[in-house]
Write a protein that holds these residues in place. Structure first.
Motif, PDB file in Angstrom:
ATOM      1  N   TRP A  86     -12.882  -5.191  -1.664  1.00 53.14           N
ATOM      2  CA  TRP A  86     -13.061  -6.459  -0.961  1.00 53.14           C
ATOM      3  C   TRP A  86     -13.853  -7.417  -1.851  1.00 53.14           C
ATOM      4  CZ3 TRP A  86     -10.197  -7.239   3.109  1.00 53.14           C
ATOM      5  CH2 TRP A  86     -10.403  -8.399   3.876  1.00 53.14           C
ATOM      6  N   SER A  93     -10.006 -14.620  -1.356  1.00 48.50           N
ATOM      7  CA  SER A  93      -9.155 -13.852  -0.456  1.00 48.50           C
ATOM      8  C   SER A  93      -8.950 -12.452  -1.027  1.00 48.50           C
ATOM      9  CB  SER A  93      -7.805 -14.549  -0.284  1.00 48.50           C
ATOM     10  OG  SER A  93      -6.958 -13.803   0.569  1.00 48.50           O
ATOM     11  N   PHE A  94      -8.627 -11.513  -0.167  1.00 45.16           N
ATOM     12  CA  PHE A  94      -8.432 -10.120  -0.575  1.00 45.16           C
ATOM     13  C   PHE A  94      -7.243 -10.008  -1.528  1.00 45.16           C
ATOM     14  CE2 PHE A  94      -6.371  -5.944   0.491  1.00 45.16           C
ATOM     15  CZ  PHE A  94      -7.310  -5.134  -0.136  1.00 45.16           C
ATOM     16  N   GLY A  95      -7.544  -9.703  -2.792  1.00 41.29           N
ATOM     17  CA  GLY A  95      -6.495  -9.474  -3.775  1.00 41.29           C
ATOM     18  C   GLY A  95      -5.770 -10.713  -4.248  1.00 41.29           C
ATOM     19  N   ALA A  96      -6.422 -11.863  -4.231  1.00 41.94           N
ATOM     20  CA  ALA A  96      -5.763 -13.088  -4.691  1.00 41.94           C
ATOM     21  C   ALA A  96      -5.323 -12.932  -6.146  1.00 41.94           C
ATOM     22  CB  ALA A  96      -6.705 -14.280  -4.558  1.00 41.94           C
ATOM     23  N   LYS A 258      -5.132  -6.270 -10.163  1.00 44.29           N
ATOM     24  CA  LYS A 258      -6.514  -6.716 -10.061  1.00 44.29           C
ATOM     25  C   LYS A 258      -7.000  -6.963 -11.490  1.00 44.29           C
ATOM     26  CE  LYS A 258     -10.918  -7.181  -9.690  1.00 44.29           C
ATOM     27  NZ  LYS A 258     -11.403  -8.567  -9.676  1.00 44.29           N
ATOM     28  N   ILE A 383      -0.747  -4.858   4.051  1.00 41.51           N
ATOM     29  CA  ILE A 383      -1.461  -5.767   3.144  1.00 41.51           C
ATOM     30  C   ILE A 383      -0.627  -7.027   2.924  1.00 41.51           C
ATOM     31  CG2 ILE A 383      -2.267  -6.075   0.770  1.00 41.51           C
ATOM     32  CD1 ILE A 383      -3.027  -3.098   0.784  1.00 41.51           C
ATOM     33  N   TYR A 387      -2.068 -10.467   3.894  1.00 45.85           N
ATOM     34  CA  TYR A 387      -2.421 -11.202   2.671  1.00 45.85           C
ATOM     35  C   TYR A 387      -1.185 -11.216   1.765  1.00 45.85           C
ATOM     36  CZ  TYR A 387      -6.858  -9.786   4.685  1.00 45.85           C
ATOM     37  OH  TYR A 387      -7.884  -9.548   5.568  1.00 45.85           O
ATOM     38  N   SER A 390      -1.467 -10.779  -2.007  1.00 42.30           N
ATOM     39  CA  SER A 390      -2.457  -9.828  -2.510  1.00 42.30           C
ATOM     40  C   SER A 390      -1.886  -8.884  -3.565  1.00 42.30           C
ATOM     41  CB  SER A 390      -3.025  -8.996  -1.359  1.00 42.30           C
ATOM     42  OG  SER A 390      -3.937  -8.024  -1.845  1.00 42.30           O
ATOM     43  N   GLN A 393      -1.062  -4.926  -2.742  1.00 47.50           N
ATOM     44  CA  GLN A 393       0.186  -4.377  -2.216  1.00 47.50           C
ATOM     45  C   GLN A 393       0.948  -3.633  -3.311  1.00 47.50           C
ATOM     46  OE1 GLN A 393       3.459  -7.476  -1.634  1.00 47.50           O
ATOM     47  NE2 GLN A 393       1.669  -8.813  -1.936  1.00 47.50           N
TER      48      GLN A 393
END
Length: 490
Positions: A86, A93-96, A258, A383, A387, A390, A393
């Motif tokens: 997170w 945002s989560f995993g932008a 990421k 996910i 999002y 993200s 995913q």
């Protein structure tokens, strides 16, 4: 009546606004830590009785109420993965995609910062760069921020840092080169991070000093890390991450990863350089009340290697090529080495001898189709639902190891190995291996096979206790001791 209604509306508005202002300026809300969200979903389970609700927020779970089957263990791992990844910054945002800002676990303390030379007390929580490293490279133009820089110095999961003799892991094979070259011609970088509960335990007991560990053993006190509890403390967590260097940042490929910015230490040149890295593998080791022998979860980016029945990724595999050909590599100082295409074969030279080249990797143990595969599908879809952009995913759970029966901590120090009831240790596959971190030993050992041999840090003044069990964590053995102490007989 209208005046009364207007009065009520105005009063409610004032109360709401006042409450909002009061809440907004509470000390707990000053932090940039992203607030909890209301997004949640059910995680696949073999029966509704064993369903696990997954919450999308930053609250790392301490435990489950109980571990009843593999699907529950897999769902617990996904809850860990989401909360640990997170974003710290509440504006993110989560995993932008293309977000280089750190996620929760990236602010955990690096192994080499917690365990300092001569067993001195480490820097405060939040320090990411060892003072010794900062001092060593002080004259370089590349500056390091001790609280923000991601410093990567290990080119293999099993490597020994030549500066401070810190070993990220003691797994085999130890007699061969173990670096991993990606298809883009770069080598992977590895790091080990320890959470706040782990850090606090070490600081409170003085276990950053090997002598203190031995004193504790001599007093009959075993080294038992704190256990996480359901709706309670998180417990000790150890993270091991594998990062691949990014070559062309403009490629849309990297919108599936990421990303982070890192400063890497090249042992071949002895210099630092800045680079962008993409997360390709993640181990999560977590000690809990219901799992005192730890929960062993491992994740990978889905484009790493071919998977049974899955189409090839749009930008190719990270560690596998259908057009692989042998390569002749010229070595420093003369001679050549041949890197072939036999899968999962460790390279024939060290990175100090030549630059990395791609190594052919395959998955030896297929991902469990009964639990892990459908849970991955479900979580990836959820996910994407919450999002849509993200990057997470595009990650998958490889497997989780957990114990079907409670195997409690020992009340007195014991010699390694821990007398583990291996028949109670369950997982989706017979051997659990991450292709980025157990690349060359996928058919040899599973996690606990090695970690049951973990010991406290060695100390020559009390060698009789050097083999005392270290509670499944090899990290604790990285503690050092004052040089003067080593010369004294105890």
């Amino acid at each position: 009546m209208k005046r009364s209604l207007a009065f009520i509306i105005i009063t409610c508005t004032i109360l709401f606004t006042s409450q909002f202002i009061i809440t907004a300026f509470k000390p707990d809300n000053v932090s940039k830590q992203r607030p909890l969200t209301t997004n949640s979903c059910n995680c696949y389970a073999s029966t509704p009785l064993y369903n696990v609700v997954i919450n999308f927020n930053n609250k790392v779970p301490g435990d489950l109420p109980a571990f009843n089957n593999q699907s529950q263990a897999d769902c617990f791992a996904w809850q860990e993965f989401i909360t640990l990844n997170w974003p710290i910054d509440s504006t993110k945002s989560f995993g932008a995609p293309r977000d280089f800002s750190p996620v929760g676990w990236e602010k955990y303390m690096p192994l080499e910062v917690l365990f300092q030379p001569n067993g001195v007390k480490p820097s405060p929580w939040g320090t990411l760069v060892s003072p010794q490293y900062a001092a060593r490279f002080k004259t370089q133009n590349l500056l390091m921020n001790t609280n923000n820089t991601k410093l990567l110095t290990f080119t293999t999961k099993f490597a020994v840092d030549s500066n401070f003799r810190l070993s990220p892991d003691q797994a085999a094979p130890s007699d061969k080169p173990n670096w991993l070259g990606a298809q883009n011609g770069t080598n992977l970088w590895y790091e080990i991070k320890l959470n706040k509960d782990y850090y606090d335990f070490v600081i409170k007991n003085g276990y950053y000093n090997a002598v203190t560990q031995h004193d504790s053993v001599q007093n009959g006190v075993p080294l038992n890390f704190p256990q996480g509890q359901y709706n309670g403390p998180v417990g000790a967590i150890e993270i091991k991450a594998a990062w691949m260097e990014v070559d062309d940042l403009s490629s849309p490929k990297w919108e599936r990863y990421k990303l982070s910015r890192a400063t890497v230490y090249d042992s071949a040149t002895g210099k630092l350089r800045e680079t962008n890295v993409a997360l390709v593998g993640l181990h999560i080791l977590h000690k809990t009340q219901n799992q005192p022998t730890w929960v062993w979860a491992t994740f990978e980016q889905i484009d790493n290697v071919p998977e049974n029945g899955q189409p090839a990724p749009p930008y190719g595999y990270n560690f596998n090529s259908s057009n692989c050909t042998s390569r002749q590599v010229s070595l420093n100082g003369g001679g050549t080495a041949t890197v072939g295409c036999a899968p999962n074969t460790s390279p024939p030279y060290y990175l100090s001898q030549a630059a990395p080249v791609p190594i052919q990797i395959t998955r030896s143990n297929a991902i469990d189709q009964s639990d892990a595969a459908p849970i991955n599908d479900s979580m990836q879809n959820n996910i994407k639902r919450f999002y849509p952009q993200s990057v997470f995913q595009y990650y998958q759970l490889v497997d989780v190891i957990w114990s079907q029966t409670l195997q409690p901590d020992k009340t007195k120090p014991i010699q390694a190995p821990f007398p583990l009831n291996t028949s109670a240790m369950l997982s989706g596959a017979h051997i659990v291996a991450n292709t980025t971190m157990e690349s060359y030993v996928q058919n040899t050992l599973t996690c606990y096979s090695c970690h049951k041999y973990s010991t406290i840090a060695p100390f020559p003044g009390d060698s009789v206790n050097n083999n005392v069990f270290g509670d499944f964590s090899f990290a604790i053995s990285a503690a050092q001791y004052p040089t003067a102490k080593a010369k004294k007989k105890r």
